[in-house]
Design a protein around this motif. Structure first.
Motif, PDB file in Angstrom:
ATOM      1  N   LEU A   1      16.407 -11.795  -7.091  1.00  0.00           N
ATOM      2  CA  LEU A   1      15.465 -11.086  -6.235  1.00  0.00           C
ATOM      3  C   LEU A   1      16.226 -10.383  -5.133  1.00  0.00           C
ATOM      4  CD1 LEU A   1      12.603 -13.747  -5.896  1.00  0.00           C
ATOM      5  CD2 LEU A   1      12.830 -11.902  -7.567  1.00  0.00           C
ATOM      6  N   VAL A   2      15.809  -9.164  -4.834  1.00  0.00           N
ATOM      7  CA  VAL A   2      16.534  -8.328  -3.874  1.00  0.00           C
ATOM      8  C   VAL A   2      15.677  -8.118  -2.631  1.00  0.00           C
ATOM      9  CG1 VAL A   2      17.635  -6.095  -3.485  1.00  0.00           C
ATOM     10  CG2 VAL A   2      17.730  -7.167  -5.761  1.00  0.00           C
ATOM     11  N   PRO A   3      16.158  -8.509  -1.457  1.00  0.00           N
ATOM     12  CA  PRO A   3      15.405  -8.245  -0.229  1.00  0.00           C
ATOM     13  C   PRO A   3      15.127  -6.753  -0.071  1.00  0.00           C
ATOM     14  CG  PRO A   3      17.239  -9.738   0.193  1.00  0.00           C
ATOM     15  CD  PRO A   3      17.426  -9.220  -1.202  1.00  0.00           C
ATOM     16  N   GLY A   4      13.952  -6.454   0.464  1.00  0.00           N
ATOM     17  CA  GLY A   4      13.587  -5.065   0.678  1.00  0.00           C
ATOM     18  C   GLY A   4      12.722  -4.481  -0.416  1.00  0.00           C
ATOM     19  N   GLN A   5      12.677  -5.143  -1.579  1.00  0.00           N
ATOM     20  CA  GLN A   5      11.816  -4.642  -2.648  1.00  0.00           C
ATOM     21  C   GLN A   5      10.380  -5.119  -2.437  1.00  0.00           C
ATOM     22  OE1 GLN A   5      13.781  -5.804  -6.366  1.00  0.00           O
ATOM     23  NE2 GLN A   5      14.673  -3.753  -6.494  1.00  0.00           N
ATOM     24  N   VAL A   6       9.452  -4.400  -3.030  1.00  0.00           N
ATOM     25  CA  VAL A   6       8.040  -4.705  -2.871  1.00  0.00           C
ATOM     26  C   VAL A   6       7.634  -5.798  -3.848  1.00  0.00           C
ATOM     27  CG1 VAL A   6       7.147  -3.052  -4.561  1.00  0.00           C
ATOM     28  CG2 VAL A   6       5.810  -3.554  -2.508  1.00  0.00           C
ATOM     29  N   LEU A   7       6.480  -6.426  -3.602  1.00  0.00           N
ATOM     30  CA  LEU A   7       6.052  -7.561  -4.410  1.00  0.00           C
ATOM     31  C   LEU A   7       6.029  -7.243  -5.898  1.00  0.00           C
ATOM     32  CD1 LEU A   7       4.857 -10.431  -4.712  1.00  0.00           C
ATOM     33  CD2 LEU A   7       2.594  -9.396  -4.443  1.00  0.00           C
ATOM     34  N   GLY A   8       5.471  -6.085  -6.279  1.00  0.00           N
ATOM     35  CA  GLY A   8       5.375  -5.753  -7.695  1.00  0.00           C
ATOM     36  C   GLY A   8       6.720  -5.769  -8.390  1.00  0.00           C
ATOM     37  N   GLU A   9       7.773  -5.317  -7.701  1.00  0.00           N
ATOM     38  CA  GLU A   9       9.115  -5.341  -8.279  1.00  0.00           C
ATOM     39  C   GLU A   9       9.611  -6.769  -8.445  1.00  0.00           C
ATOM     40  OE1 GLU A   9      11.245  -1.339  -6.691  1.00  0.00           O
ATOM     41  OE2 GLU A   9      10.510  -2.690  -5.126  1.00  0.00           O
TER      42      GLU A   9
ATOM     43  N   HIS B   1      -1.161  -2.378  -4.796  1.00  0.00           N
ATOM     44  CA  HIS B   1      -1.776  -1.959  -3.551  1.00  0.00           C
ATOM     45  C   HIS B   1      -3.259  -2.317  -3.512  1.00  0.00           C
ATOM     46  CE1 HIS B   1      -2.563   1.073  -6.459  1.00  0.00           C
ATOM     47  NE2 HIS B   1      -2.982   2.017  -5.622  1.00  0.00           N
ATOM     48  N   GLN B   2      -3.866  -2.107  -2.339  1.00  0.00           N
ATOM     49  CA  GLN B   2      -5.223  -2.588  -2.098  1.00  0.00           C
ATOM     50  C   GLN B   2      -6.259  -2.014  -3.060  1.00  0.00           C
ATOM     51  OE1 GLN B   2      -5.610  -4.996   0.433  1.00  0.00           O
ATOM     52  NE2 GLN B   2      -7.474  -5.372  -0.740  1.00  0.00           N
TER      53      GLN B   2
ATOM     54  N   ASN C   1       0.829  -1.213   0.000  1.00  0.00           N
ATOM     55  CA  ASN C   1       0.000   0.000   0.000  1.00  0.00           C
ATOM     56  C   ASN C   1       0.864   1.264   0.000  1.00  0.00           C
ATOM     57  OD1 ASN C   1      -2.474  -1.324  -0.060  1.00  0.00           O
ATOM     58  ND2 ASN C   1      -2.564  -1.507   2.176  1.00  0.00           N
ATOM     59  N   ALA C   2       1.981   1.210   0.701  1.00  0.00           N
ATOM     60  CA  ALA C   2       2.857   2.373   0.740  1.00  0.00           C
ATOM     61  C   ALA C   2       3.475   2.655  -0.629  1.00  0.00           C
ATOM     62  CB  ALA C   2       3.959   2.159   1.782  1.00  0.00           C
ATOM     63  N   GLU C   3       3.761   1.596  -1.391  1.00  0.00           N
ATOM     64  CA  GLU C   3       4.380   1.747  -2.711  1.00  0.00           C
ATOM     65  C   GLU C   3       3.366   2.116  -3.785  1.00  0.00           C
ATOM     66  OE1 GLU C   3       7.519   1.670  -3.691  1.00  0.00           O
ATOM     67  OE2 GLU C   3       8.299   1.350  -1.663  1.00  0.00           O
ATOM     68  N   GLY C   4       2.101   1.740  -3.598  1.00  0.00           N
ATOM     69  CA  GLY C   4       1.072   2.057  -4.584  1.00  0.00           C
ATOM     70  C   GLY C   4       1.401   1.538  -5.965  1.00  0.00           C
TER      71      GLY C   4
END
Length: 926
Positions: free
Chosen positions: A679-687, A569-570, A354-357
């Protein structure tokens, strides 16, 4: 269920249980009983489910529920019968008592049990009650599977010992929200007063997962809980079995309509035949009618039946695997299992999403919005294809239609957003079709608004995109033609592709496309174009300059958003769900953890499948399934040899093709390598998903120009499904499909052959159906049929088309042309599976006593029908009729079976019965 319902399993402190009596009470106890009795151990005797509505005193025909209006009397009577069964016959019994339960009522049940028992046995009790606060009073008992809100406890990987202090803290917290002291003491009184278990000393708790807080009791969780309980009791694990039910003559203690099990139990399929329906009248209603009336479809599912039940079970198993993987990602090292855990944690982290939108897709949206002309548009199509996001044009690997051992480039094209195909855009068959198109346009408008367009721009843009797709629909192959390899496997060179898509008004700029698509020049020759008419239409649209360019850009943007919405996001998730809700008729969105599984599957499905098959598919099951396949294949060979209509020349080719069919069972021998997926830790699902899709697209193109990898699977092991591949000439049965009720080494042969043997026969006959027959045994697109054999086959096919096309659902007929291959395979698979059962019986040398006095032949057909039982929303049935090559499940039962004289003989079905078709009217390909 009541949303606040809670189930906990409690048992006496004995750790060794030689026999057990399972007692359920409270709301929805019958459903919980159906779940829990699957895992009640019984090394000897039968496992029965008893409730007041199904329980009879010996020699009586009126059930206890009708004899005793008073709940207390019903409870005591049910308990007495259960005690008689458990005490005299060594039965394992599941007892349900009325939902309006209280301590006194439970005392009556206990009294009945004690009166009925002739010898003492340990009791296993299952409590189901509201509100949820009662658990905290169980300070001195065993409690598993507790489902209470507001738990301060973290979900453990295994059972977690919980102190009395912790439980009291939970009790205080819940009572502060309104739970009464009387309610909090209910469980303790029940255990002490009803069963005298006050001396228990230990407490074990599996807290409810936070994502389940506002859901009703989950059947799969209940089943898992029961298994955990049995492990704690150190009860030996037993093999699978199938529980069949039918009306029986009196004489069995406790019932005249009881559930009879086969030799062993671990998983059950419950089938209660309807005595009020003749098998010759409506076989689906005879086998599945009572189940359909008593079963409630989960609100998250559009349809519900054995396949969906196993799918839910498999999801729970995969969830456990992924949660374990997620626990290993705290110190990320980039291993395959750590990548799975990273994906799962990112998918369930809605706060971060949600924060990343729209952040993950904004760079792509900017690229699309910057397109200035047709050349830029084609270049952007290439960039999306390289990333695995091509909607209109996507490059994939495919088998060379004339050389089944070579992988070539495939160019897949699709301009429509509705799965129901071109007819929804063009024909507008009825009010529902027009409404669907309107709802689709509204959905597109909502997506554009979420992507930053104004309300007016979004509405006008959605209208333009629907007009564009309607234009594309005029030049799109029908769903029937899309399944015809002669119309889709268009082999050509790059030069031919360029010439083919050049029109007087314009052309598709393939040079711009190839420059961005990531396909090396050496991999472009030759290629297969899958939808030739659509590509021409796209070229014409591009040639009309700016008239269509704005709509094309919005079309590209929208289908990017639709492809990625579930990972964002939601608001995007909710909009995608809203439209799917309309299309399917589902009432509730699936929980986050399930949607997270889908995301991980999309990214690394085969890595998930490796974990699943290694844990849940033993070698014993694989070998038993292979034996079943070999038996069915041998029978099909015999039947092909006896087909007069096929002719000698075609028959010889068919036998050669059958001999070349590959068989894959369980999971791949070699799995894909995901080490290059960064895959890089810390990235959001969409990435993560953008990287995964690009990785999978690269892997696909990497196979081009190489020999076909015969070890590669096109379906993950944890999918409840099976398939036949035309270009590979192979049948594939994933591990998840090969479990009860469909298959088990410990089930009766008649059940295995009816529920799985017929499906094996189904998949095998696909090699010779209206589309499969276009390929030879090596996977080459080649006509090996003589004109006479072709003519005979078409005559049989037309009879099948006409037969199914007469059947309507809500005014919408089955598309006999679209479903032809599946319908022929259903009828053929039933015939071949039945003959394989007869071969099995002959080799065995004796017949096996089936449940309830059924013959093995009857049980074969019942197991087949039970495998296809289903309840579904009207919307999902309509969608299936309009867009799916499979007919509705009840048609797969009744129409298919009516064609079999073997079925008629098994149940004494005669001319004049609805389930009877005369030989001249039947489809008899195999």
């Amino acid at each position: 269920f009541d949303p606040t319902a809670m189930v906990s399993l409690c048992h006496c402190p004995q750790k060794e249980v030689e026999n057990a009596l399972l007692v359920l009470s409270g709301p929805a106890s019958t459903h919980v009983a159906n779940v829990l009795h699957r895992v009640v151990p019984h090394r000897a005797g039968r496992a029965l489910t008893i409730g007041p509505h199904t329980t009879f005193f010996p020699g009586q025909t009126v059930p206890i529920q009708a004899q005793f209006p008073d709940p207390s009397e019903r409870a005591q009577a049910s308990g007495f019968v259960a005690g008689q069964l458990a005490g005299t016959n060594g039965q394992r019994v599941v007892v349900t008592v009325p939902s309006d339960v209280g301590v006194k009522l439970l005392q009556r049940t206990a009294a009945g049990l004690q009166a009925g028992l002739t010898k003492p046995i340990p009791l296993v009790s299952a409590l189901l009650y509201t509100p949820v606060s009662e658990l905290s009073a169980m300070t001195d008992v065993w409690a598993l599977g507790t489902l209470f809100k507001g738990s301060p406890l973290k979900t453990p990987a295994a059972l977690e010992r919980v102190s009395n202090t912790q439980l009291r803290a939970v009790c205080t917290r819940l009572q502060a929200k309104g739970a009464s002291a009387n309610e909090a003491a209910f469980a303790q009184r029940y255990l002490q007063d009803a069963f005298g278990l006050a001396d228990a000393r230990e407490v074990w708790v599996v807290p409810r997962h936070p994502e389940w807080y506002d859901q009703v009791l989950n059947a799969a969780n209940t089943q898992s809980t029961a298994r955990t309980l049995l492990r704690q009791l150190r009860v030996p694990a037993l093999g699978p079995s199938v529980l069949m039910t039918r009306a029986l003559p009196r004489g069995l203690w406790g019932t005249t309509a009881e559930q009879i099990s086969t030799a062993s139990a671990y998983e059950f399929q419950t089938v209660q035949l309807n005595p009020d329906v003749s098998p010759g009248e409506d076989f689906n209603a005879y086998v599945n009618g009572l189940w359909a009336k008593s079963t409630v479809r989960p609100p998250t599912e559009a349809s519900w039946g054995p396949t969906e039940v196993l799918t839910m079970k498999t999801r729970e198993q995969v969830r456990e695997l992924l949660e374990q993987a997620a626990d290993q990602t705290r110190a990320y090292g980039g291993s395959e299992i750590e990548k799975l855990g990273l994906l799962y944690r990112a998918a369930t982290d809605m706060d971060r999403r949600n924060a990343e939108g729209l952040g993950p897709v904004l760079p792509l949206l900017h690229e699309i919005r910057a397109i200035a002309d047709a050349q830029g548009y084609c270049a952007q199509l290439g960039r999306l294809s390289r990333r695995g996001l091509g909607k209109l044009v996507q490059c994939v690997d495919t088998t060379h239609p004339k050389d089944g051992n070579l992988v070539v480039l495939g160019v897949v094209t699709d301009g429509l957003g509705l799965a129901s195909g071109r007819d929804t855009y063009l024909l507008k068959r009825d009010q529902k079709s027009e409404e669907e198109l309107q709802r689709y346009q509204r959905h597109l408008s909502n997506l554009l608004r979420l992507a930053g367009h104004s309300a007016g721009q979004a509405a006008a843009g959605a209208e333009a995109v629907v007009q564009l797709e309607t234009h594309f629909a005029k030049h799109t192959l029908s769903l029937v033609d899309q399944a015809d390899p002669l119309k889709t496997m268009n082999l050509m060179s790059c030069e031919q592709l360029r010439d083919h898509t050049s029109t007087p008004s314009g052309r598709f700029d393939w040079e711009a496309f190839w420059g961005e698509a990531g396909v090396e020049p050496g991999k472009r020759q030759p290629l297969v174009l899958f939808d030739s008419p659509f590509t021409l239409a796209l070229s014409e649209v591009l040639g009309e300059g700016h008239r269509w360019l704005h709509a094309l850009k919005l079309h590209m943007e929208l289908h990017l958003l639709r492809a990625m919405a579930g990972y964002l996001h939601q608001p995007m998730v909710d909009e995608l769900w809203s439209f799917n809700k309309y299309l399917t008729g589902r009432e509730e969105m699936r929980p986050l953890w399930q949607r997270a599984l889908f995301a991980v599957d999309d990214a690394m499905g085969m890595a998930v499948g490796r974990l699943y098959s290694e844990k849940y598919f033993p070698e014993r099951s694989k070998q038993a399934a292979l034996h079943l396949v070999r038996n069915v294949m041998a029978v099909l060979e015999t039947r092909i040899k006896g087909l007069d209509w096929m002719g000698d020349e075609t028959r010889a080719q068919a036998l050669q093709k059958l001999d070349q069919i590959g068989v894959k069972i369980g999971g791949p021998d070699a799995y894909p390598d995901f080490s290059a997926l960064a895959l890089v830790p810390g990235q959001v699902l969409g990435e993560h998903m953008l990287k995964s899709q690009a990785f999978n697209a690269r892997e696909s193109i990497g196979r081009v120009g190489k020999p076909v990898d015969r070890a590669r699977w096109e379906m993950v092991p944890h999918e409840v499904n099976a398939y036949y591949s035309q270009d590979r000439n192979e049948i594939v049965f994933p591990a998840a499909q090969l479990q009860p009720p469909f298959f088990s080494p410990d089930q009766l042969d008649a059940i295995n052959y009816g529920a799985t043997g017929a499906i094996i026969g189904h998949e095998l006959t696909h090699a010779f159906d209206n589309n499969g027959k276009e390929y030879d045994g090596a996977g080459n697109l080649r006509n090996w049929w003589t004109p006479k054999a072709e003519e005979e086959f078409k005559a049989h096919s037309q009879k099948c088309i006409d037969m199914y096309s007469k059947v309507k659902y809500g005014g919408v007929p089955i598309n006999g042309d679209l479903t032809l291959g599946e319908n022929l395979a259903d009828i053929g698979g039933l015939k071949v599976g039945y003959a394989a059962l007869q071969k099995c019986i002959h080799e065995r040398g004796h017949r096996v006593q089936s449940p309830g006095g059924l013959t093995e032949e009857q049980l074969y057909f019942i197991a087949y029908a039970a495998g296809w039982r289903s309840i579904a929303t009207e919307s999902s049935v309509r969608n299936l009729l309009l867009s799916d090559p499979h007919p509705p499940p009840d048609a797969r039962i009744n129409i298919a079976l009516a064609n079999l004289p073997e079925f008629h003989a098994a149940f004494g079905i005669q001319p004049g019965d609805k389930m009877y078709l005369a030989p001249d009217d039947s489809v008899t390909v195999w």
